[in-house]
Design a protein around this motif. Structure first.
Motif, PDB file in Angstrom:
ATOM      1  N   GLN A  61       0.834  -1.116  -0.006  1.00 20.10           N
ATOM      2  CA  GLN A  61       0.208   0.030   0.229  1.00 20.10           C
ATOM      3  C   GLN A  61       0.914   1.309   0.090  1.00 20.10           C
ATOM      4  O   GLN A  61       1.904   1.229   0.146  1.00 20.10           O
ATOM      5  CB  GLN A  61      -0.852  -0.169   1.322  1.00 20.10           C
ATOM      6  N   HIS A  94      -3.819  11.454   5.590  1.00 21.33           N
ATOM      7  CA  HIS A  94      -5.005  12.138   5.065  1.00 21.33           C
ATOM      8  C   HIS A  94      -6.115  12.304   6.150  1.00 21.33           C
ATOM      9  O   HIS A  94      -6.637  13.565   5.952  1.00 21.33           O
ATOM     10  CB  HIS A  94      -5.547  11.412   3.776  1.00 21.33           C
ATOM     11  N   ASP A 147     -14.005  -3.646   6.580  1.00 22.12           N
ATOM     12  CA  ASP A 147     -14.177  -3.569   5.346  1.00 22.12           C
ATOM     13  C   ASP A 147     -14.779  -2.290   4.915  1.00 22.12           C
ATOM     14  O   ASP A 147     -16.157  -2.236   5.091  1.00 22.12           O
ATOM     15  CB  ASP A 147     -14.992  -4.717   4.616  1.00 22.12           C
TER      16      ASP A 147
HETATM   17  N1  SAM Z   1      -5.409   7.681   2.992  1.00 23.74           N
HETATM   18  C1  SAM Z   1      -4.164   6.962   3.112  1.00 23.74           C
HETATM   19  C2  SAM Z   1      -3.063   7.791   3.714  1.00 23.74           C
HETATM   20  O1  SAM Z   1      -3.423   9.077   3.839  1.00 23.74           O
HETATM   21  O2  SAM Z   1      -1.930   7.243   3.954  1.00 23.74           O
HETATM   22  C3  SAM Z   1      -3.597   6.329   1.818  1.00 23.74           C
HETATM   23  C4  SAM Z   1      -4.403   5.129   1.519  1.00 23.74           C
HETATM   24  S1  SAM Z   1      -3.962   3.990   0.387  1.00 23.74           S
HETATM   25  C5  SAM Z   1      -3.612   4.910  -0.986  1.00 23.74           C
HETATM   26  C6  SAM Z   1      -5.373   2.965   0.177  1.00 23.74           C
HETATM   27  C7  SAM Z   1      -5.614   2.133   1.735  1.00 23.74           C
HETATM   28  O3  SAM Z   1      -7.038   1.515   1.253  1.00 23.74           O
HETATM   29  C8  SAM Z   1      -4.707   1.022   1.546  1.00 23.74           C
HETATM   30  O4  SAM Z   1      -4.087   1.183   3.185  1.00 23.74           O
HETATM   31  C9  SAM Z   1      -5.598  -0.371   1.737  1.00 23.74           C
HETATM   32  O5  SAM Z   1      -5.334  -1.246   2.569  1.00 23.74           O
HETATM   33  C10 SAM Z   1      -6.909   0.409   1.950  1.00 23.74           C
HETATM   34  N2  SAM Z   1      -8.328  -0.261   1.724  1.00 23.74           N
HETATM   35  C11 SAM Z   1      -8.318  -1.049   0.422  1.00 23.74           C
HETATM   36  N3  SAM Z   1      -9.499  -1.615   0.448  1.00 23.74           N
HETATM   37  C12 SAM Z   1     -10.091  -1.405   1.501  1.00 23.74           C
HETATM   38  C13 SAM Z   1     -11.558  -1.484   2.280  1.00 23.74           C
HETATM   39  N4  SAM Z   1     -12.384  -2.231   1.572  1.00 23.74           N
HETATM   40  N5  SAM Z   1     -11.587  -0.967   3.570  1.00 23.74           N
HETATM   41  C14 SAM Z   1     -10.655  -0.285   4.087  1.00 23.74           C
HETATM   42  N6  SAM Z   1      -9.561   0.127   3.430  1.00 23.74           N
HETATM   43  C15 SAM Z   1      -9.163  -0.393   2.399  1.00 23.74           C
END
Ligand code: SAM
Length: 231
Positions: A61, A94, A147
């Motif tokens: 990620q 974020h 989720d």
């Molecule tokens: N907002 C984050 C930051 O400021 O660091 C960046 C997020 S990263 C681009 C996307 C995140 O979404 C990952 O950590 C991933 O594990 C999570 N993710 C993917 N599917 C998800 C789901 N269904 N529910 C919660 N998190 C999820």
């Protein structure tokens, strides 16, 4: 503070994002000037904390690029006091920026809004929690393991929902958990083509969507997202 310090680098990055048009409001500018991104990236990458680029945070990620954080936060049109759901806590960065707008450090606590951020990878949720605590956001942001494509019903409805992973389509539960008059910012698409969408729930409950820009996010994996094998 000597030249080249994190604070100085942060200021220069914020000025660049402002010049490039990603930061448009005083609120978002102030928030990004306050949140120390160096506390949300792995130790060995701290020297890159103020490059405008995503960085790996483990488990495949990334922490999103600062210009994307700025753009999504501007599109959300956040206001102090709002209740916000973020899907995809990742590093927690974020969420901290959102918290600085809805619960700014200078505002009395009884006027603070709150950020709920959901993360499906338990180790990353723990990482986000630790980072947020170290940076001073523990009482404005709640990190939940789960989720997030199903939203987070216990704290719904939300004024704003910000999704930081790309969904195949706009998840129904997220639309349901948005207040009338609320707004969601969400990337939609597959690994080849994604667009950032702004989804407005009008006061009468009708939904209005518009796509803003092409983008590239990791997949939203879950019941209302992608299945791991099909992405
Ligand atoms: N907002 C984050 C930051 O400021 O660091 C960046 C997020 S990263 C681009 C996307 C995140 O979404 C990952 O950590 C991933 O594990 C999570 N993710 C993917 N599917 C998800 C789901 N269904 N529910 C919660 N998190 C999820």
């Amino acid at each position: 503070m000597h030249l080249g310090s994190f604070e100085e680098k942060r200021r220069r990055l914020v000025e660049k994002l402002e010049r490039e048009g990603y930061i448009r409001s005083e609120r978002v500018k102030k928030a990004m000037l306050r949140v120390p991104r160096e506390l949300f990236v792995p130790e060995e990458l701290r020297h890159m904390a103020y490059e405008d680029t995503p960085l790996p945070i483990g488990h495949g990620q990334t922490i999103s690029a600062p210009h994307m954080v700025a753009m999504m936060t501007e599109l959300a049109e956040l206001e102090p006091g709002m209740r916000v759901l973020e899907v995809g806590a990742g590093s927690g960065y974020h969420a901290a920026v959102i918290a600085e707008v809805v619960a700014p450090s200078g505002l009395p606590r009884d006027q603070w809004g709150h950020v709920y951020t959901v993360e499906r990878v338990p180790e990353l949720a723990e990482y986000a929690r630790r980072n947020l605590e170290r940076a001073g956001y523990a009482d404005r942001v709640t990190v939940i393991v789960g989720d997030g494509s199903k939203g987070y019903p216990p704290a719904a409805p939300y004024d704003r929902i910000i999704v930081t992973a790309a969904a195949p389509e706009i998840p129904g539960p997220l639309i349901e958990q948005l207040k009338p008059g609320g707004r969601m910012v969400i990337p939609v698409g597959d690994r080849y083509m994604q667009y950032l969408y702004v989804v407005d729930k009008l006061p009468d409950g009708r939904i209005k969507t518009r796509s803003v820009t092409p983008c590239l996010f990791v997949p939203l994996i879950g019941e209302h997202g992608w299945r791991e094998y099909e992405y």
